[in-house]
Enzyme design. Structure first.
Site, PDB file in Angstrom:
ATOM      1  N   TYR A   1      50.921  32.070  51.792  1.00 19.87           N
ATOM      2  CA  TYR A   1      50.323  33.089  50.828  1.00 19.87           C
ATOM      3  C   TYR A   1      51.344  34.547  51.311  1.00 19.87           C
ATOM      4  O   TYR A   1      52.279  35.316  50.408  1.00 19.87           O
ATOM      5  CB  TYR A   1      49.282  33.720  51.377  1.00 19.87           C
ATOM      6  CG  TYR A   1      49.095  34.298  50.211  1.00 19.87           C
ATOM      7  CD1 TYR A   1      49.024  34.576  48.696  1.00 19.87           C
ATOM      8  CD2 TYR A   1      49.010  35.405  50.081  1.00 19.87           C
ATOM      9  CE1 TYR A   1      48.194  35.975  48.244  1.00 19.87           C
ATOM     10  CE2 TYR A   1      48.279  36.778  49.961  1.00 19.87           C
ATOM     11  CZ  TYR A   1      47.863  36.986  48.760  1.00 19.87           C
ATOM     12  OH  TYR A   1      47.785  37.708  47.621  1.00 19.87           O
TER      13      TYR A   1
ATOM     14  N   SER B   1      50.605  42.636  47.904  1.00 17.02           N
ATOM     15  CA  SER B   1      48.929  43.108  49.014  1.00 17.02           C
ATOM     16  C   SER B   1      49.620  43.386  49.802  1.00 17.02           C
ATOM     17  O   SER B   1      50.815  43.850  50.461  1.00 17.02           O
ATOM     18  CB  SER B   1      48.976  41.343  49.204  1.00 17.02           C
ATOM     19  OG  SER B   1      47.951  41.376  50.115  1.00 17.02           O
TER      20      SER B   1
ATOM     21  N   LEU C   1      52.206  44.768  29.104  1.00 11.19           N
ATOM     22  CA  LEU C   1      51.891  43.684  29.419  1.00 11.19           C
ATOM     23  C   LEU C   1      51.464  42.884  30.865  1.00 11.19           C
ATOM     24  O   LEU C   1      52.073  42.705  31.320  1.00 11.19           O
ATOM     25  CB  LEU C   1      52.996  42.546  29.038  1.00 11.19           C
ATOM     26  CG  LEU C   1      52.833  41.133  28.731  1.00 11.19           C
ATOM     27  CD1 LEU C   1      53.335  40.368  27.553  1.00 11.19           C
ATOM     28  CD2 LEU C   1      54.299  40.310  29.413  1.00 11.19           C
TER      29      LEU C   1
ATOM     30  N   SER D   1      42.286  36.158  32.809  1.00 13.53           N
ATOM     31  CA  SER D   1      41.118  35.334  32.393  1.00 13.53           C
ATOM     32  C   SER D   1      40.042  36.114  33.647  1.00 13.53           C
ATOM     33  O   SER D   1      38.884  35.964  33.362  1.00 13.53           O
ATOM     34  CB  SER D   1      41.729  33.912  32.818  1.00 13.53           C
ATOM     35  OG  SER D   1      42.280  33.072  33.725  1.00 13.53           O
TER      36      SER D   1
HETATM   37  P1  NAD Z   1      41.697  35.351  40.679  1.00 14.42           P
HETATM   38  O1  NAD Z   1      42.123  34.178  40.692  1.00 14.42           O
HETATM   39  O2  NAD Z   1      40.982  36.318  39.996  1.00 14.42           O
HETATM   40  O3  NAD Z   1      43.050  35.919  39.365  1.00 14.42           O
HETATM   41  C1  NAD Z   1      44.339  35.112  39.847  1.00 14.42           C
HETATM   42  C2  NAD Z   1      44.532  35.282  38.214  1.00 14.42           C
HETATM   43  O4  NAD Z   1      45.663  34.770  38.036  1.00 14.42           O
HETATM   44  C3  NAD Z   1      43.866  33.450  38.136  1.00 14.42           C
HETATM   45  O5  NAD Z   1      43.080  34.354  36.120  1.00 14.42           O
HETATM   46  C4  NAD Z   1      44.372  32.993  37.637  1.00 14.42           C
HETATM   47  O6  NAD Z   1      43.831  31.734  36.230  1.00 14.42           O
HETATM   48  C5  NAD Z   1      45.727  33.620  37.250  1.00 14.42           C
HETATM   49  N1  NAD Z   1      47.109  32.638  37.384  1.00 14.42           N
HETATM   50  C6  NAD Z   1      47.274  31.926  38.313  1.00 14.42           C
HETATM   51  N2  NAD Z   1      48.528  30.656  38.036  1.00 14.42           N
HETATM   52  C7  NAD Z   1      48.581  30.976  36.438  1.00 14.42           C
HETATM   53  C8  NAD Z   1      50.014  30.723  35.881  1.00 14.42           C
HETATM   54  N3  NAD Z   1      51.070  30.296  36.621  1.00 14.42           N
HETATM   55  N4  NAD Z   1      50.187  31.855  34.952  1.00 14.42           N
HETATM   56  C9  NAD Z   1      49.405  32.455  34.872  1.00 14.42           C
HETATM   57  N5  NAD Z   1      48.261  32.415  35.197  1.00 14.42           N
HETATM   58  C10 NAD Z   1      47.903  32.171  35.955  1.00 14.42           C
HETATM   59  O7  NAD Z   1      41.980  36.858  41.710  1.00 14.42           O
HETATM   60  P2  NAD Z   1      42.449  38.429  41.717  1.00 14.42           P
HETATM   61  O8  NAD Z   1      42.862  38.964  42.900  1.00 14.42           O
HETATM   62  O9  NAD Z   1      42.318  38.888  40.497  1.00 14.42           O
HETATM   63  O10 NAD Z   1      43.865  37.998  41.796  1.00 14.42           O
HETATM   64  C11 NAD Z   1      44.612  38.605  41.032  1.00 14.42           C
HETATM   65  C12 NAD Z   1      46.440  39.210  41.649  1.00 14.42           C
HETATM   66  O11 NAD Z   1      45.758  40.247  42.913  1.00 14.42           O
HETATM   67  C13 NAD Z   1      47.247  38.035  42.155  1.00 14.42           C
HETATM   68  O12 NAD Z   1      48.625  38.693  42.381  1.00 14.42           O
HETATM   69  C14 NAD Z   1      47.197  38.585  44.492  1.00 14.42           C
HETATM   70  O13 NAD Z   1      47.486  38.030  45.328  1.00 14.42           O
HETATM   71  C15 NAD Z   1      46.417  39.572  43.815  1.00 14.42           C
HETATM   72  N6  NAD Z   1      45.479  39.912  45.701  1.00 14.42           N
HETATM   73  C16 NAD Z   1      44.396  39.879  45.429  1.00 14.42           C
HETATM   74  C17 NAD Z   1      43.880  40.075  46.506  1.00 14.42           C
HETATM   75  C18 NAD Z   1      41.840  40.246  46.787  1.00 14.42           C
HETATM   76  O14 NAD Z   1      41.304  40.070  48.238  1.00 14.42           O
HETATM   77  N7  NAD Z   1      42.061  39.438  45.465  1.00 14.42           N
HETATM   78  C19 NAD Z   1      44.754  40.722  47.207  1.00 14.42           C
HETATM   79  C20 NAD Z   1      45.523  41.468  46.827  1.00 14.42           C
HETATM   80  C21 NAD Z   1      46.480  40.887  46.264  1.00 14.42           C
END
Ligand code: NAD
Length: 316
Positions: A153, A140, A6, A11
Site C-alpha cells: 500500500y 496518504s 470530477l 460511494s
Molecule cells: P473507502 O474504502 O471508503 O473509499 C474508497 C473508494 O474507492 C470506495 O468507494 C471504493 O469503492 C472505491 N474504489 C475502489 N476501487 C475502485 C475502482 N477501481 N474504481 C472506482 N472506485 C474504486 O476508503 P477511504 O478512506 O474513503 O479512501 C479514499 C482514499 O483515501 C483512498 O485513496 C485511500 O488510500 C485514501 N486514504 C485513506 C485513509 C484512511 O485511513 N481511511 C488514510 C489516508 C488516505
C-alpha cells in the site's frame, strides 16, 4: 462561472464526503460529477447529497481500472471539460508479503497508482490545451513514509507521489496545479475493510515471529491508532475544499497535525534512520518511546540552532 469537479470513488468514505461538501458549497461555485465503479452502491451518496442531486451534483459510473469507462465518463461531460480532478478511489492491503499473492498486490497498484495514471492520460491533454486545471490526489502520509505491514500500500502511494512530483514541473508550464492531500488515519470503510481482510490473512506461510508480530502487535493496536489519531472523512473534505479554492494551492498538504511529528522525522535525518528507529521503538520498546521523542526534540533544537546561528562556535 462554475468549476467542473470530477471525483472518483464516491460511494463511501472520503469520496462521498468530498462530493457532498463541494456540491453544498454556499456560493455554488462547483458542478460536481461524483463517480463510482458500481452505480448500485450509490444509495448513501444519494441520501447525503439531498437537494444538490441534479443541481450541483450528478452521479456517474467510472472504474479507475478500466480506461474505457474513464473515457466514456469524460466524453459524457459538456465539452469534456474538467477543471478540478479529485483522484480519490483507492484500496488498502495489510499483512506480511509472504502471505500475499502478486495478483493481490497488482490490484492495489492498478487501483491506487495506474488508476491515477489512466485518469491523467485522459484529462491532462485537455487541461494543457485550456491552460487551466487542478489535479488533486488523495494520497496518504504513507505516500512519504512506510508503515509496518503496509508495504505494498505504501509503495502504491509512493508511486503516486513520485508520479505527481515529476509531472508537477511540466504542469507549471501549462498553468496547471497538482496537489497531494496526505491524510493520516481516517475513520472510513477503508479502515474496517482493511482490518477484516487482515484478520483473514493466511499466516501459515509466515514464520512464527512475523505471524506473531502481525497478529499480536499490528492488528492488536490497529483500532487504537484510528481511535486516537483518526480524522473523519468530513475533515478531509474541508481541507480539500480549502485547497481547491486557493489561488496558489500547495503541492503537498497534510491534514492531521497529530501526525506531523512522525513525518518530520523523515526530513530531520538525511540518513533515513531516525524514522525507522523511532517506529521500531514505538512498536517493540514502548518504554523507550519517551527517550526517542526526547532525542527527536534535541535534534530539532540542534538543527534550528544551526540554521539560526551564523557563528558555528556559539552553536555548541
Ligand atoms: P473507502 O474504502 O471508503 O473509499 C474508497 C473508494 O474507492 C470506495 O468507494 C471504493 O469503492 C472505491 N474504489 C475502489 N476501487 C475502485 C475502482 N477501481 N474504481 C472506482 N472506485 C474504486 O476508503 P477511504 O478512506 O474513503 O479512501 C479514499 C482514499 O483515501 C483512498 O485513496 C485511500 O488510500 C485514501 N486514504 C485513506 C485513509 C484512511 O485511513 N481511511 C488514510 C489516508 C488516505
Amino acid at each position: 462561472s462554475q468549476k467542473v469537479v470530477l471525483i472518483t470513488g464516491c460511494s463511501s468514505g472520503i469520496g462521498l464526503a468530498l462530493a457532498v461538501r463541494i456540491a453544498k458549497d454556499e456560493k455554488k461555485r462547483f458542478m460536481v460529477y461524483a463517480t463510482m465503479r458500481n452505480l448500485s452502491k450509490g444509495e448513501a451518496l444519494v441520501e447525503a447529497a439531498g437537494k444538490t442531486l441534479g443541481r450541483t451534483l450528478e452521479i456517474k459510473q467510472l472504474d479507475v481500472c478500466d480506461g474505457r469507462s474513464i473515457k466514456a465518463c469524460v466524453d459524457s461531460l459538456p465539452e469534456r471539460r474538467v477543471d478540478i480532478l479529485i483522484s480519490n478511489a483507492g484500496m488498502g492491503l495489510i499483512g506480511p508479503i509472504e502471505c500475499q499473492t502478486i495478483e493481490e498486490m497488482k490490484t492495489v497498484m492498478d487501483t491506487n497508482f495506474f488508476g491515477l495514471v489512466r485518469l491523467m492520460q485522459e484529462l491532462l491533454p485537455d487541461m494543457k490545451r485550456r491552460k487551466r486545471g487542478h489535479i488533486v490526489v488523495i494520497s496518504s502520509v504513507m505516500g512519504i513514509q512506510g508503515i509496518l505491514f503496509n508495504d505494498v500500500y505504501a509503495a502504491s502511494k509512493f508511486a503516486v507521489e513520485g508520479f505527481c512530483e515529476s509531472l508537477a514541473v511540466q504542469a507549471l508550464r501549462f498553468n496547471l496545479n497538482i496537489s497531494l492531500i496526505e491524510p493520516g488515519p481516517v475513520i472510513t470503510e477503508f479502515e474496517r475493510k482493511v482490518y477484516e481482510e487482515g484478520l483473514k490473512v493466511d499466516l501459515s506461510k509466515a514464520d512464527k515471529v512475523t505471524a506473531d508480530m502481525f497478529t499480536n502487535i499490528y492488528l492488536k493496536n490497529y483500532s487504537q491508532i484510528f481511535e486516537t489519531m483518526g480524522q473523519m472523512p468530513e475533515d478531509i473534505a474541508e481541507h480539500t475544499l480549502k485547497i481547491i479554492t486557493m489561488d496558489n494551492p500547495p503541492f503537498r498538504h497534510q491534514t492531521n497535525t497529530l501526525y506531523t511529528p512522525m513525518t518530520t522525522l523523515k526530513y530531520a535525518d538525511p540518513n533515513g534512520d531516525l524514522p525507522i528507529d523511532t517506529f521500531y521503538k514505538m512498536v517493540f520498546e514502548h518504554d523507550k518511546v519517551f527517550n526517542a521523542s526526547l532525542n527527536f526534540i534535541k535534534l530539532l533544537r540542534w538543527r534550528s540552532r544551526k540554521s539560526f546561528t551564523l557563528d558555528k562556535d556559539k552553536a555548541s
